[in-house]
Structures are given as structure tokens and as C-alpha cells.
Design a protein around this motif. Structure first.
Motif, PDB file in Angstrom:
ATOM      1  N   ILE A 293       0.870  -1.176   0.000  1.00  0.00           N
ATOM      2  CA  ILE A 293       0.000   0.000   0.000  1.00  0.00           C
ATOM      3  C   ILE A 293       0.905   1.223   0.000  1.00  0.00           C
ATOM      4  O   ILE A 293       1.625   1.476   0.968  1.00  0.00           O
ATOM      5  CB  ILE A 293      -0.933   0.020   1.222  1.00  0.00           C
ATOM      6  N   ASP A 294       0.889   1.958  -1.099  1.00  0.00           N
ATOM      7  CA  ASP A 294       1.696   3.172  -1.196  1.00  0.00           C
ATOM      8  C   ASP A 294       0.907   4.300  -0.540  1.00  0.00           C
ATOM      9  O   ASP A 294      -0.104   4.759  -1.070  1.00  0.00           O
ATOM     10  CB  ASP A 294       1.990   3.487  -2.665  1.00  0.00           C
ATOM     11  N   ASN A 295       1.379   4.737   0.619  1.00  0.00           N
ATOM     12  CA  ASN A 295       0.678   5.745   1.409  1.00  0.00           C
ATOM     13  C   ASN A 295       1.451   7.064   1.443  1.00  0.00           C
ATOM     14  O   ASN A 295       1.259   7.877   2.336  1.00  0.00           O
ATOM     15  CB  ASN A 295       0.474   5.206   2.837  1.00  0.00           C
ATOM     16  N   ASP A 296       2.330   7.241   0.457  1.00  0.00           N
ATOM     17  CA  ASP A 296       3.165   8.434   0.375  1.00  0.00           C
ATOM     18  C   ASP A 296       2.788   9.207  -0.891  1.00  0.00           C
ATOM     19  O   ASP A 296       2.827   8.641  -1.994  1.00  0.00           O
ATOM     20  CB  ASP A 296       4.641   8.020   0.322  1.00  0.00           C
ATOM     21  N   PRO A 297       2.404  10.480  -0.779  1.00  0.00           N
ATOM     22  CA  PRO A 297       1.999  11.250  -1.962  1.00  0.00           C
ATOM     23  C   PRO A 297       3.039  11.283  -3.078  1.00  0.00           C
ATOM     24  O   PRO A 297       2.685  11.484  -4.247  1.00  0.00           O
ATOM     25  CB  PRO A 297       1.766  12.661  -1.398  1.00  0.00           C
ATOM     26  N   GLN A 298       4.309  11.089  -2.747  1.00  0.00           N
ATOM     27  CA  GLN A 298       5.339  11.083  -3.789  1.00  0.00           C
ATOM     28  C   GLN A 298       5.205   9.880  -4.721  1.00  0.00           C
ATOM     29  O   GLN A 298       5.693   9.915  -5.854  1.00  0.00           O
ATOM     30  CB  GLN A 298       6.728  11.094  -3.155  1.00  0.00           C
ATOM     31  N   GLY A 299       4.584   8.810  -4.241  1.00  0.00           N
ATOM     32  CA  GLY A 299       4.320   7.652  -5.091  1.00  0.00           C
ATOM     33  C   GLY A 299       5.555   6.902  -5.530  1.00  0.00           C
ATOM     34  O   GLY A 299       5.543   6.209  -6.555  1.00  0.00           O
ATOM     35  N   ASN A 300       6.636   6.984  -4.770  1.00  0.00           N
ATOM     36  CA  ASN A 300       7.877   6.330  -5.197  1.00  0.00           C
ATOM     37  C   ASN A 300       7.774   4.805  -5.193  1.00  0.00           C
ATOM     38  O   ASN A 300       8.393   4.139  -6.023  1.00  0.00           O
ATOM     39  CB  ASN A 300       9.036   6.778  -4.307  1.00  0.00           C
ATOM     40  N   ALA A 301       7.008   4.252  -4.257  1.00  0.00           N
ATOM     41  CA  ALA A 301       6.825   2.796  -4.251  1.00  0.00           C
ATOM     42  C   ALA A 301       6.074   2.360  -5.507  1.00  0.00           C
ATOM     43  O   ALA A 301       6.389   1.323  -6.113  1.00  0.00           O
ATOM     44  CB  ALA A 301       6.082   2.357  -2.996  1.00  0.00           C
ATOM     45  N   SER A 302       5.084   3.153  -5.903  1.00  0.00           N
ATOM     46  CA  SER A 302       4.339   2.844  -7.128  1.00  0.00           C
ATOM     47  C   SER A 302       5.267   2.876  -8.338  1.00  0.00           C
ATOM     48  O   SER A 302       5.197   2.010  -9.222  1.00  0.00           O
ATOM     49  CB  SER A 302       3.194   3.849  -7.318  1.00  0.00           C
ATOM     50  N   THR A 303       6.153   3.867  -8.383  1.00  0.00           N
ATOM     51  CA  THR A 303       7.117   3.969  -9.490  1.00  0.00           C
ATOM     52  C   THR A 303       8.022   2.744  -9.538  1.00  0.00           C
ATOM     53  O   THR A 303       8.213   2.132 -10.589  1.00  0.00           O
ATOM     54  CB  THR A 303       7.978   5.239  -9.330  1.00  0.00           C
ATOM     55  N   ALA A 304       8.578   2.375  -8.375  1.00  0.00           N
ATOM     56  CA  ALA A 304       9.522   1.256  -8.333  1.00  0.00           C
ATOM     57  C   ALA A 304       8.866  -0.063  -8.701  1.00  0.00           C
ATOM     58  O   ALA A 304       9.542  -0.980  -9.187  1.00  0.00           O
ATOM     59  CB  ALA A 304      10.147   1.161  -6.940  1.00  0.00           C
ATOM     60  N   LEU A 305       7.562  -0.156  -8.473  1.00  0.00           N
ATOM     61  CA  LEU A 305       6.855  -1.396  -8.800  1.00  0.00           C
ATOM     62  C   LEU A 305       6.202  -1.334 -10.182  1.00  0.00           C
ATOM     63  O   LEU A 305       5.416  -2.198 -10.545  1.00  0.00           O
ATOM     64  CB  LEU A 305       5.806  -1.695  -7.720  1.00  0.00           C
TER      65      LEU A 305
END
Length: 320
Positions: free
Chosen positions: A87-99
């Protein structure tokens, strides 16, 4: 950890052919050690935990490897056959990018779950790299959620309720149970992080082995105690992972020793080295496990994931 005799015998045979090299030839010794690590990890399948383990990955200090830790541990567990939700809970969305997950503004995301009460099963997407790794992406819309949450009913419990509903939904639909959930947080202690703490049972804290490593950690631990007292008695720091470790420097060794002295039970034996490959991978929309599977960084996160599966939570807390 699950393994059978033929696999173990084959692994031992492969280990036996790796030459023993002493420190007089450091490069060969390093290569031999990495070969042993690859063989030890090859083909391993981890036992599923008895119930879903939910981790919030948090540290209010920025740049310590929170997102890197989140996505690479998730990928390592998924690669070993477990079912994982990030669950990406950071507005920067870096986890979403990496995945490699779409997270442009307007994409169904964590924002919709928290603010609009959208069910997670309408928002979650499957990772292209691992079919058993699922992602709730974060978009820039989430940056306004801190303010919007203030006036909402049960504002601290919205992520916990949504996650519980999703886990029940999967069971109803006959989908495999999620084994591990990782919630990636912004480097702050606002309502987004509070929601993550209330939703989780375990806290995983990445700590960099550099100056001021423990700076601000006391405030984070105080915040966790407040959450325990008022919202989630089961919450506890179960895991600490040392990141950006450079064994060649006295500073890194001293910081590691200090962290282990303060948190002997929580600190993993595995330490994450400084690694160009780990840093490069998100720029390619990948974790280091798919970007460079044979790299030292990839091996390290697989070892850390294995260690987490072997360690029982130190405090089961109260039933949720």
C-alpha cells in the motif's frame, strides 16, 4: 522454512564445489561468498505465516531507504511464492514507481480508499513482475488527504477498515490469502502515517548507518506508544533494518553496533549495503530483484526477507 531432502542435498553439493578463499585475495573471497549466498537462496520457498502480517515501514527521517526497503522486501517475498500487498501511502508515489505501477493524477489510488471509501479491490493492481504481488498506488491527490482527513469520521481507522474488508473480500472470492502487507509512509507523523500505524500490527524501521542515524527515533517511538495507548494495542516495533551500510568505514560499524545495542531483538542480522544497482532500479520502474537479480543488493534483500519469515513477531499483542 520449507525445503525437502533432494533440494538440500543438491544445494550442499553446489556449496561444496565453491573454493575456500582466505582474506589474502579479497576480490576472490568476495566472489566466493556471493556464490555461496546465491546457492543458499536458490529455489527456497518460505512457509506462509499463520495469519497475514501487516507492516508499516516508517521513519520520520527522510532518505533512509523506507521505500527501497518496502518494494524490495515485497518483491523478495513474492519471488519466494508468498502473496504480498504493498500500500503506497506516500503522496510522492515512489513505491508505485519502483513497482512499475501507473500513478498519474486521477488514477484510482490510496486517496480514494482513504477519502472516498473506495474498496481496495477496486483500486489494487497486479505487479507485472510478480503475479502474486499486488499494489495500491499513490497519486499526487494524496497530498491533500492530510487536510481532508481532519474533518472525516473515524479518520484514524479508515485504512485499517479498508484493509480488513479487502482481506475478507479475497477469502469470499476464493482468492489466496495475503501473507504480507507493507505500508509505505511519508517521512512525517501526520494522519497518513497514523492511519498506517492503526492498520498495522508490526513496524519496520529502516535506519541508515550514517551520522545522526538515531536522530528523531525517540519521537517516532513515542508516537508508536501513543497509537498503542489510544488506537492499536497490538502495534509494536518488530523489525529494524540497517541500510546504506559500508563495512569499510568505522562510522558504519559504530552506528550498527549502537543500534544493535539498543534494539538487539528487533535488528536483523542482514545489513543493506550502499549499492548503485539498488539506487538505479526505481528509475527503470523496477525493484533491484528484477533490475539486476544477481547483484549483491538483490541477494541482500532476499536474505532480509528470509530472515523476516524466520522470525516470529516479538509481541503478538491483543487480537484485532
Amino acid at each position: 522454512m520449507h525445503s525437502d531432502a533432494p533440494i538440500d542435498a543438491n544445494r550442499q553439493a553446489r556449496l561444496d564445489v565453491i573454493p575456500q578463499v582466505d582474506a589474502s585475495t579479497p576480490l576472490l573471497a568476495e566472489l566466493a561468498e556471493e556464490a555461496r549466498r546465491r546457492v543458499a537462496l536458490h529455489g527456497q520457498v518460505y512457509d506462509r505465516p499463520p495469519q497475514t502480517r501487516v507492516f508499516t515501514v516508517a521513519n520520520q527521517k527522510g532518505g533512509v531507504g523506507k521505500t527501497t526497503t518496502t518494494v524490495n522486501l515485497a518483491a523478495a517475498l513474492a519471488a519466494a511464492g508468498l502473496h504480498v500487498l504493498v500500500i503506497d501511502n506516500d503522496p510522492q508515489g515512489n513505491a508505485s514507481t519502483a513497482l512499475g505501477t501507473e500513478h498519474r493524477a486521477g488514477t484510482p489510488s490510496t486517496y480514494d480508499v482513504l477519502i472516498n471509501e473506495a474498496p481496495i479491490h477496486d483500486v489494487v493492481v497486479q505487479s507485472s513482475a510478480f503475479p502474486n504481488l499486488h499494489v495500491v498506488p499513490a497519486t499526487i491527490d494524496l497530498s491533500g488527504a492530510e487536510i481532508e482527513l481532519v474533518s472525516l469520521v473515524a479518520r484514524e481507522n479508515r485504512l485499517r477498515n479498508a484493509l480488513a474488508d479487502y482481506l475478507r473480500y479475497r477469502l469470499r472470492e476464493g482468492q489466496p490469502r495475503i501473507d504480507y502487507v507493507f505500508i509505505d509512509c511519508p517521512p512525517s507523523l501526520g494522519l497518513l502515517t497514523v492511519n498506517a500505524f492503526v492498520a498495522a500490527r508490526e513496524v519496520l524501521i529502516p535506519i541508515q548507518t550514517e551520522y545522526y542515524a538515531l536522530e528523531g527515533l525517540g519521537q517516532l517511538l513515542n508516537s508508536i506508544e501513543l497509537i498503542r495507548a489510544h488506537h492499536n494495542p497490538a502495534l509494536h516495533v518488530s523489525t529494524i533494518l540497517l541500510t546504506m551500510y559500508d563495512a569499510r568505514t568505522n562510522l558504519a560499524r559504530e552506528v550498527a553496533a549502537e543500534v544493535r545495542e539498543h534494539f538487539p531483538e528487533q535488528t536483523l542480522n542482514t545489513t543493506v549495503p550502499r549499492s548503485v544497482r539498488i539506487s538505479e532500479a526505481p528509475g527503470h520502474g523496477q525493484t533491484v530483484l528484477t533490475y539486476d537479480p544477481g547483484s549483491s543488493g538483490s541477494l541482500t534483500y532476499r536474505e532480509a526477507a528470509r530472515e523476516i519469515t524466520q522470525r516470529s513477531p516479538s509481541n503478538e499483542g491483543e487480537p484485532r
